[in-house]
Design a protein around this motif. Sequence first.
Motif, PDB file in Angstrom:
ATOM      1  N   PRO A 167       0.676  -0.361   9.888  1.00  0.00           N
ATOM      2  CA  PRO A 167       1.230   0.445   8.797  1.00  0.00           C
ATOM      3  C   PRO A 167       2.733   0.661   8.984  1.00  0.00           C
ATOM      4  CG  PRO A 167      -0.712   1.500   9.771  1.00  0.00           C
ATOM      5  CD  PRO A 167      -0.316   0.379  10.678  1.00  0.00           C
ATOM      6  N   MET A 192      -7.814   0.426  -6.563  1.00  0.00           N
ATOM      7  CA  MET A 192      -6.379   0.420  -6.308  1.00  0.00           C
ATOM      8  C   MET A 192      -5.634  -0.328  -7.396  1.00  0.00           C
ATOM      9  SD  MET A 192      -6.312  -0.229  -2.174  1.00  0.00           S
ATOM     10  CE  MET A 192      -4.546   0.145  -2.103  1.00  0.00           C
ATOM     11  N   LYS A 225      -5.753  -4.331  -1.644  1.00  0.00           N
ATOM     12  CA  LYS A 225      -7.068  -4.162  -1.023  1.00  0.00           C
ATOM     13  C   LYS A 225      -7.134  -4.791   0.372  1.00  0.00           C
ATOM     14  CE  LYS A 225      -9.484  -6.332  -4.176  1.00  0.00           C
ATOM     15  NZ  LYS A 225      -8.326  -6.956  -4.888  1.00  0.00           N
ATOM     16  N   VAL A 236      -1.566   6.116   0.717  1.00  0.00           N
ATOM     17  CA  VAL A 236      -3.019   6.169   0.537  1.00  0.00           C
ATOM     18  C   VAL A 236      -3.640   7.120   1.566  1.00  0.00           C
ATOM     19  CG1 VAL A 236      -5.166   4.855   0.771  1.00  0.00           C
ATOM     20  CG2 VAL A 236      -3.246   3.914  -0.529  1.00  0.00           C
ATOM     21  N   THR A 247      -4.690  -5.752   2.350  1.00  0.00           N
ATOM     22  CA  THR A 247      -3.737  -5.109   3.260  1.00  0.00           C
ATOM     23  C   THR A 247      -4.300  -3.804   3.787  1.00  0.00           C
ATOM     24  OG1 THR A 247      -1.875  -6.110   2.078  1.00  0.00           O
ATOM     25  CG2 THR A 247      -1.387  -4.221   3.478  1.00  0.00           C
ATOM     26  N   LEU A 248      -4.987  -3.057   2.948  1.00  0.00           N
ATOM     27  CA  LEU A 248      -5.589  -1.798   3.373  1.00  0.00           C
ATOM     28  C   LEU A 248      -6.594  -2.031   4.499  1.00  0.00           C
ATOM     29  CD1 LEU A 248      -5.812   1.293   2.718  1.00  0.00           C
ATOM     30  CD2 LEU A 248      -7.801   0.683   1.319  1.00  0.00           C
ATOM     31  N   VAL A 268       0.874  -1.176   0.000  1.00  0.00           N
ATOM     32  CA  VAL A 268       0.000   0.000   0.000  1.00  0.00           C
ATOM     33  C   VAL A 268       0.908   1.221   0.000  1.00  0.00           C
ATOM     34  CG1 VAL A 268      -1.725   1.311   1.296  1.00  0.00           C
ATOM     35  CG2 VAL A 268      -1.872  -1.190   1.191  1.00  0.00           C
TER      36      VAL A 268
END
Length: 259
Positions: A53, A218, A40, A20, A42-43, A17
């Motif tokens: 994060p 994404m 996706k 974002v 991981t978000l 990621v």
Amino acid sequence: MLELQKVRKCFGDTVAVDDVSLAFRPGEFVGILGRSGAGKSTLLRMINRLTDPTSGDIHMQGLDVTGLKGEALRRWRRRCAMIFQQFNLCPRLDVITNVLIGVVAERPLATSLIKLFPAEDRARAILELDALDMAQAALQRAETLSGGQQQRVAIARAMMQQPDVLLADEPVASLDPVNAEVVMDALHKVCRTRNIPVIVNLHSLDIARRYCDRVVAMSRGRVVFDDAPQRLTTEALAQIYGGSGKWSREAVVVMESAA
């Protein structure tokens, strides 16, 4: 409001990621689209803090989610409920016990182990099942249910946490079209009746068009589209999925409906 600011996640040299920034409003139904490996899952896992994060910030109504540890982090995970493609039910337990697992973290371990739950918890579990048209199956073993029914039980379990946010990672990927529609209807109902943001990872453009207020797409870890699903143009689809514009039949239907 749930806010992500310049969130980044690296696994070694791989950036999953990348920078974002997003905001999700109460009562908003948001679909996350993208190819496999786009970032996706991981978000969503960073929002729930199942994955930390590498950099950036996540805030919810003034709470710094990225800085939480210990009991504060466990409380956040209860506030930010998550359902998965695999349902994650205990197949040999009855439906109501599976739903009651949603409050285990708030109850004494000893009583939970012998399935001794307060009457008020059992009543609330029945109400959550009834809201999803599953109360009649409360005493059935979970393994006797269809995939769509099991996913609705998983949603009821998540609602027992009384969450402020609901995350769903590919909740209909393993379901047939009829059961997928039932589950998406259930998620949409939760979003509207509870007035909480519901964020759903999806592969189906048609489902995104039918249910989502907003689509975030994404590619290679970056957000390349953030708008109403009706604004997904051929150029946007090319950026999301790659290729030269030779889209699947489903994508063509979406484009024609948006025209």
